[in-house]
Write a protein that holds these residues in place. Sequence first.
Motif, PDB file in Angstrom:
ATOM      1  N   GLY A 140       6.262  -1.397  -7.009  1.00  5.76           N
ATOM      2  CA  GLY A 140       7.145  -0.208  -8.461  1.00  5.76           C
ATOM      3  C   GLY A 140       6.336  -0.138 -10.221  1.00  5.76           C
ATOM      4  O   GLY A 140       6.848  -1.442 -10.679  1.00  5.76           O
ATOM      5  N   CYS A 141       6.125   0.735 -10.348  1.00  5.46           N
ATOM      6  CA  CYS A 141       5.841   0.528 -11.898  1.00  5.46           C
ATOM      7  C   CYS A 141       7.180   1.429 -12.497  1.00  5.46           C
ATOM      8  O   CYS A 141       7.333  -0.192 -13.535  1.00  5.46           O
ATOM      9  CB  CYS A 141       4.765   1.954 -11.663  1.00  5.46           C
ATOM     10  N   LEU A 142       8.285   1.153 -11.939  1.00  4.88           N
ATOM     11  CA  LEU A 142       9.687   1.041 -12.609  1.00  4.88           C
ATOM     12  C   LEU A 142       9.807   0.195 -12.544  1.00  4.88           C
ATOM     13  O   LEU A 142      10.593  -0.572 -13.544  1.00  4.88           O
ATOM     14  CB  LEU A 142      10.044   2.886 -12.193  1.00  4.88           C
ATOM     15  N   ARG A 143       9.426  -0.592 -11.809  1.00  4.79           N
ATOM     16  CA  ARG A 143      10.096  -2.085 -12.047  1.00  4.79           C
ATOM     17  C   ARG A 143       9.367  -2.850 -13.303  1.00  4.79           C
ATOM     18  O   ARG A 143      10.195  -3.250 -13.578  1.00  4.79           O
ATOM     19  CB  ARG A 143       9.706  -2.330  -9.883  1.00  4.79           C
ATOM     20  N   GLY A 153      12.623   4.281  -9.460  1.00  8.67           N
ATOM     21  CA  GLY A 153      11.487   4.428  -8.979  1.00  8.67           C
ATOM     22  C   GLY A 153      10.648   5.436 -10.058  1.00  8.67           C
ATOM     23  O   GLY A 153      11.582   6.590 -11.076  1.00  8.67           O
ATOM     24  N   SER A 154       9.780   5.755  -9.788  1.00  9.18           N
ATOM     25  CA  SER A 154       8.880   6.616 -11.468  1.00  9.18           C
ATOM     26  C   SER A 154       9.716   7.954 -11.576  1.00  9.18           C
ATOM     27  O   SER A 154       9.467   8.249 -12.242  1.00  9.18           O
ATOM     28  CB  SER A 154       7.386   6.657 -10.986  1.00  9.18           C
ATOM     29  N   ARG A 155       9.928   8.513 -10.013  1.00 13.39           N
ATOM     30  CA  ARG A 155      10.018  10.013 -10.555  1.00 13.39           C
ATOM     31  C   ARG A 155      11.701   9.872 -10.377  1.00 13.39           C
ATOM     32  O   ARG A 155      12.334  10.798 -11.623  1.00 13.39           O
ATOM     33  CB  ARG A 155      10.121  10.468  -9.160  1.00 13.39           C
ATOM     34  N   SER A 193      12.461   5.083  -0.807  1.00 10.29           N
ATOM     35  CA  SER A 193      11.722   5.644  -1.992  1.00 10.29           C
ATOM     36  C   SER A 193      11.749   4.835  -2.869  1.00 10.29           C
ATOM     37  O   SER A 193      11.812   5.560  -4.038  1.00 10.29           O
ATOM     38  CB  SER A 193      11.562   6.976  -1.992  1.00 10.29           C
ATOM     39  N   SER A 194      12.291   3.064  -3.869  1.00 11.64           N
ATOM     40  CA  SER A 194      12.307   2.905  -4.890  1.00 11.64           C
ATOM     41  C   SER A 194      12.811   1.328  -4.204  1.00 11.64           C
ATOM     42  O   SER A 194      12.867   0.531  -3.686  1.00 11.64           O
ATOM     43  CB  SER A 194      14.004   2.925  -4.886  1.00 11.64           C
ATOM     44  N   ASN A 195      12.653   1.137  -5.615  1.00  9.45           N
ATOM     45  CA  ASN A 195      12.817  -0.362  -5.427  1.00  9.45           C
ATOM     46  C   ASN A 195      14.294  -1.044  -5.557  1.00  9.45           C
ATOM     47  O   ASN A 195      14.891   0.201  -6.856  1.00  9.45           O
ATOM     48  CB  ASN A 195      11.802  -1.221  -6.674  1.00  9.45           C
ATOM     49  N   ILE A 243       1.007  -1.285  -0.232  1.00  7.06           N
ATOM     50  CA  ILE A 243      -0.012   0.679  -0.102  1.00  7.06           C
ATOM     51  C   ILE A 243       0.631   1.329  -0.303  1.00  7.06           C
ATOM     52  O   ILE A 243       1.765   1.395   0.853  1.00  7.06           O
ATOM     53  CB  ILE A 243      -0.834  -0.567   1.266  1.00  7.06           C
ATOM     54  N   LYS A 244       0.209   1.785  -0.823  1.00  9.26           N
ATOM     55  CA  LYS A 244       1.583   3.581  -0.673  1.00  9.26           C
ATOM     56  C   LYS A 244       0.842   4.197  -0.382  1.00  9.26           C
ATOM     57  O   LYS A 244       0.014   5.548  -0.350  1.00  9.26           O
ATOM     58  CB  LYS A 244       1.433   4.016  -2.449  1.00  9.26           C
ATOM     59  N   SER A 245       0.835   4.152   1.267  1.00  9.15           N
ATOM     60  CA  SER A 245       0.843   5.183   2.510  1.00  9.15           C
ATOM     61  C   SER A 245       1.336   5.861   2.605  1.00  9.15           C
ATOM     62  O   SER A 245       2.903   5.346   2.142  1.00  9.15           O
ATOM     63  CB  SER A 245       0.166   4.105   3.466  1.00  9.15           C
ATOM     64  N   ALA A 248      15.299  -6.056   0.540  1.00  7.59           N
ATOM     65  CA  ALA A 248      13.121  -5.480   0.121  1.00  7.59           C
ATOM     66  C   ALA A 248      12.774  -4.505  -1.250  1.00  7.59           C
ATOM     67  O   ALA A 248      12.811  -4.788  -2.102  1.00  7.59           O
ATOM     68  CB  ALA A 248      12.692  -5.480   1.697  1.00  7.59           C
ATOM     69  N   GLU A 249      13.375  -3.430  -0.162  1.00 10.23           N
ATOM     70  CA  GLU A 249      13.444  -2.027  -1.320  1.00 10.23           C
ATOM     71  C   GLU A 249      14.275  -0.941  -0.748  1.00 10.23           C
ATOM     72  O   GLU A 249      14.420  -1.418   0.696  1.00 10.23           O
ATOM     73  CB  GLU A 249      11.939  -1.964  -1.865  1.00 10.23           C
ATOM     74  N   GLY A 250      14.342  -0.580  -1.487  1.00  5.43           N
ATOM     75  CA  GLY A 250      14.838   0.974  -0.895  1.00  5.43           C
ATOM     76  C   GLY A 250      13.959   2.112  -0.299  1.00  5.43           C
ATOM     77  O   GLY A 250      12.203   1.198  -0.324  1.00  5.43           O
TER      78      GLY A 250
HETATM   79  N1  PLP Z   1       9.575   2.127  -3.178  1.00  3.37           N
HETATM   80  C1  PLP Z   1       8.478   2.613  -2.203  1.00  3.37           C
HETATM   81  C2  PLP Z   1       8.946   2.375  -0.850  1.00  3.37           C
HETATM   82  C3  PLP Z   1       8.583   3.606  -2.773  1.00  3.37           C
HETATM   83  O1  PLP Z   1       8.026   4.790  -2.020  1.00  3.37           O
HETATM   84  C4  PLP Z   1       8.850   3.822  -3.802  1.00  3.37           C
HETATM   85  C5  PLP Z   1       8.211   5.215  -4.232  1.00  3.37           C
HETATM   86  O2  PLP Z   1       8.215   6.061  -4.257  1.00  3.37           O
HETATM   87  C6  PLP Z   1       9.128   2.562  -5.025  1.00  3.37           C
HETATM   88  C7  PLP Z   1       9.400   1.381  -4.502  1.00  3.37           C
HETATM   89  C8  PLP Z   1       9.246   2.895  -6.691  1.00  3.37           C
HETATM   90  O3  PLP Z   1       7.830   2.799  -6.888  1.00  3.37           O
HETATM   91  P1  PLP Z   1       7.098   4.004  -8.283  1.00  3.37           P
HETATM   92  O4  PLP Z   1       8.650   3.150  -9.565  1.00  3.37           O
HETATM   93  O5  PLP Z   1       5.543   2.976  -8.725  1.00  3.37           O
HETATM   94  O6  PLP Z   1       7.740   5.362  -8.372  1.00  3.37           O
END
Ligand code: PLP
Length: 314
Positions: A225-228, A262-264, A201-203, A165-167, A197-199
Motif C-alpha cells: 500500500g502506498c498509504l502504508r 488506503g489512498s482513498r 481494500s486496505s492495509n 498485483i493490484k489486479s 495479512a491486510e484488509g
Molecule cells: N490492500 C488492498 C487489498 C487494497 O485493495 C488496497 C487499496 O485499494 C490497499 C491495501 C491500500 O493500498 P493503497 O494505500 O495504495 O491505496
Amino acid sequence: MRVGVRRVGDPGGSAEAPFSRVYMNGRLVPAVEARVSVFDRGFLFGDGVYEVVHAFGGRWLDMNLHVGRLRKSLVAVGIDPAMADELPRAARMLVGDTPLDASIYLQVTRGAGSDRTHLPQAGLVPTVFATLSQTESLAALRSTAAPPSIRAVTAPDSRWLRLEIKSISLMGALLPLMDAQRHGAGEVIFTRDGFVAEGGSSNIFAVIGGELVTPPLGGPPMLHGCLRTRLLSVAIANGIPVSVRSVPTAELKRATTILSTGSRSLIRVVASLDGEPVGVGAPGCAGGTSIVSTLWTGLLDAIEEDARRIGHSS
Ligand code: PLP
C-alpha cells in the motif's frame, strides 16, 4: 470487423450468422453492436461467473451438468441462481436449428452500478453475455488417430496469491467483504496461517505495547500500500515507535488500536473486531489514542505540504 467463421466442412458458410451474433441480456445482436456499461462489475472487478459448453452437430454435451454447475456458482457468489437458465436459452437462440460444431461461452456478472464501489449497490440486474466459437466436427476428430499432444510445465499453485498485483479480479476480496457487510462490518481483515495479512481494500496497522505495528511486505501476501508507506514515514518523522513485523491474529485482538489504511480512505479506526470493541481494557489505551491523533495530524500536514510543493513546482 467480421467475426463470423465458417463451420468446418461447411462450404457454403451458412453457419456464419450464428458466429457473428452474440447473446446480450436475452437478445441476439451483431457482435460489433454489443455494449456493456463501463460500470459493469464484471469489467471492474471480475465479479461474475461463467460456463463453457461444447456442441457437436448442434447437440450440447452434458448441458444439464453445466447448468447445474452454473447454478452452484451463482448461489456461491450471491447472484440470482435463476440466471442459470440463461445458458440453454442463449444456446438455443444462438444455434437455432443449425447442426453446429461449436462451443458457447456464457458469463453472468452481478451487473452495473452507478459508481465503482467494492460493495454492490442494491437492486443490480445481472448482465448476461454469450458467444459461440467454432469447434471441430466429430467426423474431423475421428479422422485423427489420437488426441492432439501438448507440452506442459509444473508451477506451484499460487491461484491467487499474487496479492502484490493490484489486479481488477477482486471476487476473492468481494465475497468476504459482502459477508462482513451482512454482519454489520465495513471491512474484513484477512489472516493467513494465524497471522494478519491486510484488509479487503486496505492495509492494517495496530498499536500494540505503545508501538505502531504493521505486517512486513515479505510476510503473508498483500498489496504494498502506498498509504502504508506514507504512514510509516509520517510515524517515524513524528517520533512514534514503529515495528514492521508479523502480527499474530491473537495479538491483533489485544491491540489498543487498529487502523485500516488506503489512498482513498486514508485512515479508518477499527472500532470493533469480530464483534468485540477494540482497545477496551487493553493496556495503554490512552497511548493508542494519542498515537492516532499524532498520525492523523501528521498525515494531513504531510499531504498539505506535498500539495503545496507540487503546486509550486508545476
Ligand atoms: N490492500 C488492498 C487489498 C487494497 O485493495 C488496497 C487499496 O485499494 C490497499 C491495501 C491500500 O493500498 P493503497 O494505500 O495504495 O491505496
